[in-house]
Design an enzyme around this catalytic site. Structure first.
Site, PDB file in Angstrom:
ATOM      1  N   ASN A   1       1.271  -0.878  -0.398  1.00  0.00           N
ATOM      2  CA  ASN A   1      -0.224  -0.113   0.027  1.00  0.00           C
ATOM      3  C   ASN A   1       1.178   1.865   0.293  1.00  0.00           C
ATOM      4  OD1 ASN A   1      -2.935  -0.528   0.046  1.00  0.00           O
ATOM      5  ND2 ASN A   1      -2.294  -2.284   1.871  1.00  0.00           N
TER       6      ASN A   1
ATOM      7  N   ARG B   1       3.955   2.032  25.669  1.00  0.00           N
ATOM      8  CA  ARG B   1       3.231   2.886  24.495  1.00  0.00           C
ATOM      9  C   ARG B   1       3.823   4.336  24.263  1.00  0.00           C
ATOM     10  NH1 ARG B   1       0.010  -0.591  21.466  1.00  0.00           N
ATOM     11  NH2 ARG B   1      -0.539  -2.517  22.754  1.00  0.00           N
TER      12      ARG B   1
ATOM     13  N   LEU C   1      -2.150   2.368  18.211  1.00  0.00           N
ATOM     14  CA  LEU C   1      -2.165   3.741  19.003  1.00  0.00           C
ATOM     15  C   LEU C   1      -3.205   3.810  19.870  1.00  0.00           C
ATOM     16  CD1 LEU C   1      -1.270   4.550  15.768  1.00  0.00           C
ATOM     17  CD2 LEU C   1       0.018   4.724  17.244  1.00  0.00           C
TER      18      LEU C   1
ATOM     19  N   HIS D   1      -7.860  -0.718   6.181  1.00  0.00           N
ATOM     20  CA  HIS D   1      -8.333  -1.909   6.388  1.00  0.00           C
ATOM     21  C   HIS D   1      -8.282  -2.754   5.511  1.00  0.00           C
ATOM     22  CE1 HIS D   1      -9.140  -4.629   9.424  1.00  0.00           C
ATOM     23  NE2 HIS D   1     -10.708  -4.964   9.409  1.00  0.00           N
TER      24      HIS D   1
HETATM   25  C1  GAR Z   1      -2.657  -4.535   3.467  1.00  0.00           C
HETATM   26  O1  GAR Z   1      -3.315  -5.728   3.674  1.00  0.00           O
HETATM   27  C2  GAR Z   1      -3.369  -3.792   4.938  1.00  0.00           C
HETATM   28  O2  GAR Z   1      -5.115  -3.643   4.968  1.00  0.00           O
HETATM   29  C3  GAR Z   1      -3.938  -4.778   6.489  1.00  0.00           C
HETATM   30  O3  GAR Z   1      -2.501  -5.157   6.406  1.00  0.00           O
HETATM   31  C4  GAR Z   1      -1.717  -5.847   5.121  1.00  0.00           C
HETATM   32  C5  GAR Z   1      -0.609  -5.053   4.231  1.00  0.00           C
HETATM   33  O4  GAR Z   1       0.215  -4.921   3.429  1.00  0.00           O
HETATM   34  N1  GAR Z   1      -3.133  -3.898   7.696  1.00  0.00           N
HETATM   35  C6  GAR Z   1      -4.732  -3.991   8.103  1.00  0.00           C
HETATM   36  O5  GAR Z   1      -4.750  -5.205   8.680  1.00  0.00           O
HETATM   37  C7  GAR Z   1      -4.782  -3.292   9.824  1.00  0.00           C
HETATM   38  N2  GAR Z   1      -5.123  -3.646  10.307  1.00  0.00           N
HETATM   39  P1  GAR Z   1       0.874  -4.165   2.791  1.00  0.00           P
HETATM   40  O6  GAR Z   1       1.974  -4.253   4.371  1.00  0.00           O
HETATM   41  O7  GAR Z   1       1.559  -4.598   1.262  1.00  0.00           O
HETATM   42  O8  GAR Z   1       0.543  -2.890   2.200  1.00  0.00           O
END
Ligand code: GAR
Length: 219
Positions: free
Chosen positions: A18, A69, A97, A113
């Protein structure tokens, strides 16, 4: 004429696909956000090398090197402010966070998400969508609020769940949707076209054209 571009940081923990989609969009000088920094909480995350190869400044703030944290988030906040960051995009950033950090970046913190929120908050979204027999699944970009995977929805994209789908095939189709909606959502927020009104995000007239029923709002 040069348009002011919002200085944006991307927070990552892993492979960064992403992040790569956001970097590609922001490579266009007309895009309303410029990526000023990529920060990982995981030393050596593959995303860091990809960002550096694209000529983007990177930083690591290792959560394990901080006592709790709050100390981690204060260090992260300092790195962001030192770079003059105005907007933050979570892109596969796998740390919860605290309300302290979320409030400091109120309305300036986005997350992607891999589900159609408010369904399937949390982890293992694709397996859970299959287990529930969903016919439609997808991804959401939202403004972050203190509650996990909650906040005003900027954009969503949907895919059909096919009879032969496995967790992996479904994840791959949803990921392609993620790469389409995140750059659009960031553009809407960075340009000021997205107006947050409680839990609703309305798009200023003219900012969203040629509606695509599977990607809302379409670009
Ligand atoms: C993505 O599918 C994103 O939507 C998810 O982790 C993946 C990261 O992929 N995020 C979550 O689950 C957050 N709760 P990437 O590093 O290739 O973008």
């Amino acid at each position: 004429m040069t348009i002011p571009r919002k200085r944006t940081a991307i927070l990552v923990s892993g492979r960064g696909s992403n992040m790569t989609a956001l970097l590609s969009a922001a490579a266009d000088p007309a895009y309303p956000a410029e990526i000023a920094l990529v920060v990982s909480n995981v030393p050596g995350a593959p995303a860091l090398d990809k960002a550096a190869a694209a000529g983007i400044a990177t930083a690591t703030v290792d959560h394990r090197a901080h006592a709790g944290r709050r100390a981690f988030e204060e260090a992260l906040d300092t790195v962001l402010r030192d770079k003059g960051v105005e907007l933050v995009c979570l892109a596969g950033f796998m740390r919860l966070l605290t309300p302290w950090f979320v409030e400091r970046w109120h309305d300036r913190l986005l997350n992607i998400h891999p589900a159609l929120l408010p369904a399937f908050k949390g982890l293992d979204t694709h397996a859970r969508a299959l287990a529930e027999g969903c016919k439609i699944h997808g991804a959401t970009v939202h403004v972050v609020r203190a509650e996990m995977d909650a906040g005003p929805i900027v954009a969503q994209g949907a895919v059909a769940v096919l009879d032969g789908d496995t967790e992996d095939t479904l994840a791959a189709r949803v990921l392609a949707v993620e790469h389409a909606i995140y750059p659009r959502a960031l553009a809407l927020v960075a340009s000021g076209a997205a107006q947050i009104d409680g839990m609703r995000v309305r798009i200023r007239d003219g900012a969203s054209t040629s509606p695509d029923p599977l990607l809302v709002p379409a670009g």
